[in-house]
Design a protein around this motif. Structure first.
Motif, PDB file in Angstrom:
ATOM      1  N   VAL A   1      23.281 -11.635 -27.471  1.00  0.00           N
ATOM      2  CA  VAL A   1      21.836 -11.488 -27.367  1.00  0.00           C
ATOM      3  C   VAL A   1      21.393 -11.438 -25.904  1.00  0.00           C
ATOM      4  N   LEU A   2      22.079 -12.166 -25.037  1.00  0.00           N
ATOM      5  CA  LEU A   2      21.739 -12.115 -23.613  1.00  0.00           C
ATOM      6  C   LEU A   2      22.071 -10.743 -23.027  1.00  0.00           C
ATOM      7  N   SER A   3      23.188 -10.173 -23.459  1.00  0.00           N
ATOM      8  CA  SER A   3      23.552  -8.824 -23.022  1.00  0.00           C
ATOM      9  C   SER A   3      22.522  -7.812 -23.512  1.00  0.00           C
ATOM     10  N   THR A   4      22.078  -7.989 -24.748  1.00  0.00           N
ATOM     11  CA  THR A   4      21.045  -7.105 -25.304  1.00  0.00           C
ATOM     12  C   THR A   4      19.751  -7.221 -24.511  1.00  0.00           C
ATOM     13  N   PHE A   5      19.392  -8.454 -24.169  1.00  0.00           N
ATOM     14  CA  PHE A   5      18.151  -8.683 -23.429  1.00  0.00           C
ATOM     15  C   PHE A   5      18.217  -8.076 -22.029  1.00  0.00           C
ATOM     16  N   SER A   6      19.310  -8.268 -21.313  1.00  0.00           N
ATOM     17  CA  SER A   6      19.425  -7.724 -19.959  1.00  0.00           C
ATOM     18  C   SER A   6      19.413  -6.197 -19.981  1.00  0.00           C
ATOM     19  N   ASP A   7      20.092  -5.596 -20.969  1.00  0.00           N
ATOM     20  CA  ASP A   7      20.074  -4.126 -21.094  1.00  0.00           C
ATOM     21  C   ASP A   7      18.651  -3.631 -21.377  1.00  0.00           C
ATOM     22  N   TYR A   8      17.935  -4.371 -22.221  1.00  0.00           N
ATOM     23  CA  TYR A   8      16.557  -3.998 -22.554  1.00  0.00           C
ATOM     24  C   TYR A   8      15.677  -4.042 -21.304  1.00  0.00           C
ATOM     25  N   MET A   9      15.823  -5.088 -20.495  1.00  0.00           N
ATOM     26  CA  MET A   9      15.010  -5.234 -19.291  1.00  0.00           C
ATOM     27  C   MET A   9      15.305  -4.116 -18.293  1.00  0.00           C
ATOM     28  N   ILE A  10      16.564  -3.753 -18.175  1.00  0.00           N
ATOM     29  CA  ILE A  10      16.936  -2.666 -17.261  1.00  0.00           C
ATOM     30  C   ILE A  10      16.323  -1.353 -17.724  1.00  0.00           C
ATOM     31  N   GLN A  11      16.352  -1.093 -19.016  1.00  0.00           N
ATOM     32  CA  GLN A  11      15.783   0.144 -19.556  1.00  0.00           C
ATOM     33  C   GLN A  11      14.266   0.181 -19.402  1.00  0.00           C
ATOM     34  N   GLN A  12      13.616  -0.941 -19.649  1.00  0.00           N
ATOM     35  CA  GLN A  12      12.165  -0.993 -19.614  1.00  0.00           C
ATOM     36  C   GLN A  12      11.594  -0.937 -18.198  1.00  0.00           C
ATOM     37  N   PHE A  13      12.301  -1.565 -17.256  1.00  0.00           N
ATOM     38  CA  PHE A  13      11.719  -1.711 -15.919  1.00  0.00           C
ATOM     39  C   PHE A  13      12.548  -1.061 -14.814  1.00  0.00           C
ATOM     40  N   GLY A  14      13.444  -0.149 -15.218  1.00  0.00           N
ATOM     41  CA  GLY A  14      14.204   0.542 -14.183  1.00  0.00           C
ATOM     42  C   GLY A  14      15.023  -0.390 -13.339  1.00  0.00           C
ATOM     43  N   GLY A  15      15.603  -1.407 -13.964  1.00  0.00           N
ATOM     44  CA  GLY A  15      16.355  -2.418 -13.219  1.00  0.00           C
ATOM     45  C   GLY A  15      17.614  -1.875 -12.605  1.00  0.00           C
ATOM     46  N   LYS A  16      18.052  -2.551 -11.541  1.00  0.00           N
ATOM     47  CA  LYS A  16      19.314  -2.194 -10.892  1.00  0.00           C
ATOM     48  C   LYS A  16      20.003  -3.470 -10.434  1.00  0.00           C
TER      49      LYS A  16
END
Length: 324
Positions: free
Chosen positions: A306-321
């Motif tokens: 779930v943490l991996s899912t959350f971090s991937d979601y945040m990167i997709q939503q906010f252009g994370g790097k």
């Protein structure tokens, strides 16, 4: 039968590595007196002497029995830590919840949490509304799985100054479009009519902020760990403090009341979607001066799906790097 505390075994190991009570006590975050009592307790329990106590300062050396003890004790502690890690990994494999910390709750809009919950209803996020220092401590002692915090810095500051950058146990992801830096002021302030405010234009203004001061309330803010102070110094002045009222702590309601009544201005990190406050105007600070970056930090050792899912979601939503 011998019942020995793991804490006491670790005390002996720390002493064997440092060769002095003072250094060993610091390494295990204890006092020399407490460490000495733990060593004596182990010796009494085993009926042997583990160390030769020297007369010079607090230096010591292991006895023959002490060397045997240390050889096996190191393996015991290593096995115990391996046991904890394996059990945690097994537990994390089936976890469907995240313990997430915010450094300052008013700086980040919770909209993204609602959207994530909608898209992944099987995931549960428990949010800890705690201060920045508490969030750092909680991440280090594994009470939190992840933390999101805004960090205000000068445009010229190196990325190495951000929290957790030098700690190999953590991954750091920079997010975008969560917060912005604005100057809050009364609608009666002449600067409120501008589309953008420069640092130079703030030279004669009075500031309401929590950064450290020197002397009385009529002095200036001089805490150079604050990027606003450093930005002002680079332009040849220190931010002026109010000689009438000071706000101690993060009391935003009182600070806003003072700003609305024209007692001073403030530099704030606010969510890009933050709502308006009657009588208060937020003007963007000039670009390429003080910036705010928002970071997502999580432990690299975590195997939580779930943490991996959350971090991937945040990167997709906010252009994370990834920063590191």
């Amino acid at each position: 039968m011998v019942y020995m505390k793991l804490e006491y075994i670790k005390a002996v190991l720390a002493l064997s590595k440092s060769k002095s009570f003072g250094e060993a006590a610091e390494n295990v975050f204890s006092t020399q007196s407490s460490l000495s009592k733990q060593i004596i307790s182990v010796e009494k329990e085993l009926g042997i002497k583990l160390i030769h106590r020297a007369t010079k300062k607090d230096s010591i050396r292991l006895t023959h029995e002490g060397e045997i003890f240390v050889k096996h004790a190191a393996g015991i502690v290593e096995e115990y830590n391996a046991l904890l890690d394996e059990l945690k990994q097994e537990k994390d494999a089936g976890r469907q919840e995240i313990h997430l910390g915010f450094s300052v709750k008013s700086h980040i809009s919770p909209d993204f949490l609602v959207k994530f919950q909608y898209e992944y209803p099987q995931c549960v996020i428990k949010v800890w509304n705690i201060g920045y220092s508490e969030a750092v401590a909680a991440m280090q002692n594994k009470s939190l799985d992840a933390a999101i915090f805004p960090y205000m810095m000068l445009e010229s500051d190196p990325m190495q100054i951000i929290p957790f950058y030098h700690d190999p146990a953590f991954s750091v992801i920079e997010l975008s479009n969560l917060c912005e830096v604005v100057v809050e002021m009364s609608e009666d302030n002449p600067l409120s009519k501008l589309k953008e405010v420069s640092i130079d234009q703030l030279k004669d203004e009075t500031f309401i902020m929590n950064s450290k001061q020197t002397g009385s309330t009529s002095d200036f803010y001089t805490d150079t760990s604050d990027p606003l102070v450093r930005a002002c110094i680079s332009r040849g002045f220190y931010p002026r403090a109010s000689d009438k009222i000071m706000v101690i702590g993060n009391d935003m309601k009182t600070a806003h009341m003072l700003i609305v009544n024209n007692y001073g201005i403030a530099l704030r990190i606010v969510p890009v979607t933050d709502g308006a406050i009657p009588g208060l105007v937020r003007i963007p600070l000039e670009k390429n001066t003080i910036i705010v970056k928002t970071f997502l930090v999580f432990r690299r050792e975590s195997n939580s799906k779930v943490l991996s899912t959350f971090s991937d979601y945040m990167i997709q939503q906010f252009g994370g790097k990834a920063v590191k």
